[in-house]
Enzyme design. Structure first.
Site, PDB file in Angstrom:
ATOM      1  N   ARG A 175       0.811  -1.232   0.000  1.00 48.76           N
ATOM      2  CA  ARG A 175       0.000   0.000   0.000  1.00 48.76           C
ATOM      3  C   ARG A 175       0.837   1.271   0.000  1.00 48.76           C
ATOM      4  O   ARG A 175       0.310   2.356   0.225  1.00 48.76           O
ATOM      5  CB  ARG A 175      -0.971   0.062   1.200  1.00 48.76           C
ATOM      6  CG  ARG A 175      -1.784  -1.186   1.395  1.00 48.76           C
ATOM      7  CD  ARG A 175      -3.046  -1.165   0.560  1.00 48.76           C
ATOM      8  NE  ARG A 175      -3.606  -2.499   0.546  1.00 48.76           N
ATOM      9  CZ  ARG A 175      -4.446  -2.946  -0.364  1.00 48.76           C
ATOM     10  NH1 ARG A 175      -4.840  -2.162  -1.331  1.00 48.76           N
ATOM     11  NH2 ARG A 175      -4.918  -4.164  -0.320  1.00 48.76           N
ATOM     12  N   LEU A 176       2.142   1.139  -0.211  1.00 44.06           N
ATOM     13  CA  LEU A 176       2.991   2.338  -0.189  1.00 44.06           C
ATOM     14  C   LEU A 176       3.134   2.850  -1.625  1.00 44.06           C
ATOM     15  O   LEU A 176       4.230   2.881  -2.199  1.00 44.06           O
ATOM     16  CB  LEU A 176       4.347   2.003   0.451  1.00 44.06           C
ATOM     17  CG  LEU A 176       4.204   1.589   1.933  1.00 44.06           C
ATOM     18  CD1 LEU A 176       5.540   1.102   2.494  1.00 44.06           C
ATOM     19  CD2 LEU A 176       3.685   2.768   2.767  1.00 44.06           C
TER      20      LEU A 176
END
Ligand SMILES: Cc1cc2nc3c(=O)[nH]c(=O)nc-3n(C[C@H](O)[C@H](O)[C@H](O)COP(=O)(O)O)c2cc1C
Length: 196
Positions: A175-176
């Site tokens: 999710r980065l």
């Protein structure tokens, strides 16, 4: 993808991404278009991106449709395009202009005759009494234009979303994700990185 792999011109970058998306998905140019009433009630739908240049993103529709009515009264609009296979999303926000009649004419001429008849036949976004009503309208329009070319309807044409900002989003693990926001300024595009 590292920051330096993205160009300084987000429109050129979007064009490059569209070209890559053509190899992995059937309809890479499908984009979700948001419009709103003057008091800010939003609505969205998918339309096809039919043109992209330094001025903006062009799509075609019925000017008396719900989106057409909303755009007549409120020129602000936004689009999102997502290609799952590439892990990329593009968001564009700005103002919409009517494209010149010659440009709508030129695009109209490329449409199959059945699509031209459909555009004439459909009072887009209005209630129909049933499928029969649409079929009757199509039959009547086929008769009206029998043996001649189908002209551009006066209620149909192109709009261009002139971007004020463009965000290029790239999927990253955990999710980065990478988010690159380009904001149009007098001197050109100003680029920022946003938190995912
Ligand atoms: C993949 C896809 C592409 C579409 N392309 C267009 C388009 O280019 N122009 C258009 O008017 N409607 C297009 N539509 C239909 C719209 O999503 C919508 O139903 C229609 O324009 C009426 O929207 P409105 O009532 O908000 O004006 C498309 C729908 C899909 C699913």
């Amino acid at each position: 993808m590292a920051d330096h792999d993205l160009g300084d011109d987000p429109i050129a970058q979007l064009r490059a991404w569209l070209d890559e998306a053509r190899d992995v998905t059937d309809v890479p140019q499908a984009m979700t278009l948001a419009t709103a009433t003057p008091d800010g009630k939003p609505s969205v739908r998918v339309v096809l991106l039919r043109g992209l240049d330094d001025h903006g993103l062009t799509f075609f529709t019925n000017r008396t449709s719900r989106k057409g009515e909303e755009l007549r009264l409120n020129r602000q609009a936004a689009v999102a395009i997502h290609w799952w296979e590439l892990g990329r999303q593009v968001r564009v926000e700005g103002f919409v202009e009517d494209v010149p009649g010659e440009e709508s004419d030129a695009y109209w001429a490329t449409r199959p005759r059945a699509s031209q008849i459909a555009a004439w036949s459909s009072p887009q976004s209005r209630p129909l009494s049933g499928r029969d009503e649409l079929d009757r309208r199509v039959a009547a329009l086929q008769e009206r234009f029998a043996g001649e070319s189908v002209p551009l309807p006066p209620f149909w044409g192109g709009y261009r979303l002139v971007p004020e900002s463009i965000e290029l989003w790239i999927h990253r693990d955990d999710r980065l994700h990478d988010r690159h926001l380009y904001v149009r300024e007098d001197a050109g595009w100003h680029r920022l990185r946003l938190a995912p």
